[in-house]
Design an enzyme around this catalytic site. Sequence first.
Site, PDB file in Angstrom:
ATOM      1  N   ASP A 274       0.788  -1.035   0.002  1.00  8.15           N
ATOM      2  CA  ASP A 274       0.079   0.077   0.062  1.00  8.15           C
ATOM      3  C   ASP A 274       0.960   1.078   0.095  1.00  8.15           C
ATOM      4  OD1 ASP A 274       0.961   0.429   2.491  1.00  8.15           O
ATOM      5  OD2 ASP A 274      -1.097   0.333   3.557  1.00  8.15           O
TER       6      ASP A 274
ATOM      7  N   CYS B 273       2.951  -3.240   4.162  1.00 13.08           N
ATOM      8  CA  CYS B 273       2.055  -2.235   4.434  1.00 13.08           C
ATOM      9  C   CYS B 273       2.825  -1.398   5.624  1.00 13.08           C
ATOM     10  CB  CYS B 273       0.688  -2.507   4.736  1.00 13.08           C
ATOM     11  SG  CYS B 273       0.493  -3.768   6.025  1.00 13.08           S
TER      12      CYS B 273
ATOM     13  N   THR C 281       2.589  -2.153   8.850  1.00  9.07           N
ATOM     14  CA  THR C 281       2.938  -2.911   9.932  1.00  9.07           C
ATOM     15  C   THR C 281       3.119  -4.163   9.165  1.00  9.07           C
ATOM     16  OG1 THR C 281       0.645  -3.522  10.055  1.00  9.07           O
ATOM     17  CG2 THR C 281       1.528  -1.744  11.695  1.00  9.07           C
TER      18      THR C 281
ATOM     19  N   HIS D 294       9.911 -24.109   8.790  1.00  8.02           N
ATOM     20  CA  HIS D 294       8.666 -24.972   9.582  1.00  8.02           C
ATOM     21  C   HIS D 294       7.306 -24.575   8.722  1.00  8.02           C
ATOM     22  CE1 HIS D 294      10.839 -25.383  13.652  1.00  8.02           C
ATOM     23  NE2 HIS D 294      11.588 -25.593  12.778  1.00  8.02           N
TER      24      HIS D 294
ATOM     25  N   HIS E 167       6.956 -31.412   9.474  1.00  9.16           N
ATOM     26  CA  HIS E 167       6.404 -30.041   9.425  1.00  9.16           C
ATOM     27  C   HIS E 167       5.391 -29.937   8.028  1.00  9.16           C
ATOM     28  CE1 HIS E 167       9.258 -28.210  12.119  1.00  9.16           C
ATOM     29  NE2 HIS E 167      10.144 -28.693  11.245  1.00  9.16           N
TER      30      HIS E 167
HETATM   31  C1  RB5 Z   1      -2.266   2.636   6.527  1.00  7.34           C
HETATM   32  O1  RB5 Z   1      -2.537   3.765   7.225  1.00  7.34           O
HETATM   33  C2  RB5 Z   1      -2.013   1.202   7.409  1.00  7.34           C
HETATM   34  O2  RB5 Z   1      -3.246   1.059   8.067  1.00  7.34           O
HETATM   35  C3  RB5 Z   1      -1.498   0.068   6.475  1.00  7.34           C
HETATM   36  O3  RB5 Z   1      -0.353   0.437   5.930  1.00  7.34           O
HETATM   37  C4  RB5 Z   1      -1.218  -1.121   7.356  1.00  7.34           C
HETATM   38  O4  RB5 Z   1      -0.239  -0.875   8.366  1.00  7.34           O
HETATM   39  C5  RB5 Z   1      -2.233  -1.873   7.985  1.00  7.34           C
HETATM   40  O5  RB5 Z   1      -2.159  -3.020   8.657  1.00  7.34           O
END
Ligand code: RB5
Length: 151
Positions: free
Chosen positions: A9, A66, A68, A99, A134
């Site tokens: 993203d 993304c 996180t 695994h 596994h």
């Molecule tokens: C976008 O702001 C953020 O929510 C996305 O990049 C991600 O971290 C979602 O899990």
Amino acid sequence: MEVIALGSDHAAFQLKENIKEYLAGLGYQVRDFGTTGPDSVDYPDYGIAVGEAVSHGECDRGIVLCGTGIGISISANKVKGIRAAACSEPFSARLSREHNNSNVLALGSRIVAPEYARCIVKTWLDALFLGGRHALRIQKIAQYESGDPGK
Ligand code: RB5
């Protein structure tokens, strides 16, 4: 050489570009499913696109990114046959291959610095599934995914 599907993203657009360059330098063929710039987009569109490319065999493995690594890994994991692992250090990335036979790696641009992300990617690319006990566990996941709860 393997074909790697890439998708992110907006939050991870720059890191995706960085990883794309890194993969090309390592000799991998890359298919970029976007996004193409910093404008706000929805991570499921890219996680699912990468997951489908891997699931359908158009690409050998995928890397999704993304903010996180969590939202896009959840999205990719909704595609049948995808085992996406969100990793913020190399040890988990290696074990996700050895695994869990992960076929998609997820990274968070707000979690890992670019150089460290490259280190995680390289570790993940080089690690191999160990099979054996596994494989049975992976098979149980696939069985459940196919609609058979196995109980
Ligand atoms: C976008 O702001 C953020 O929510 C996305 O990049 C991600 O971290 C979602 O899990």
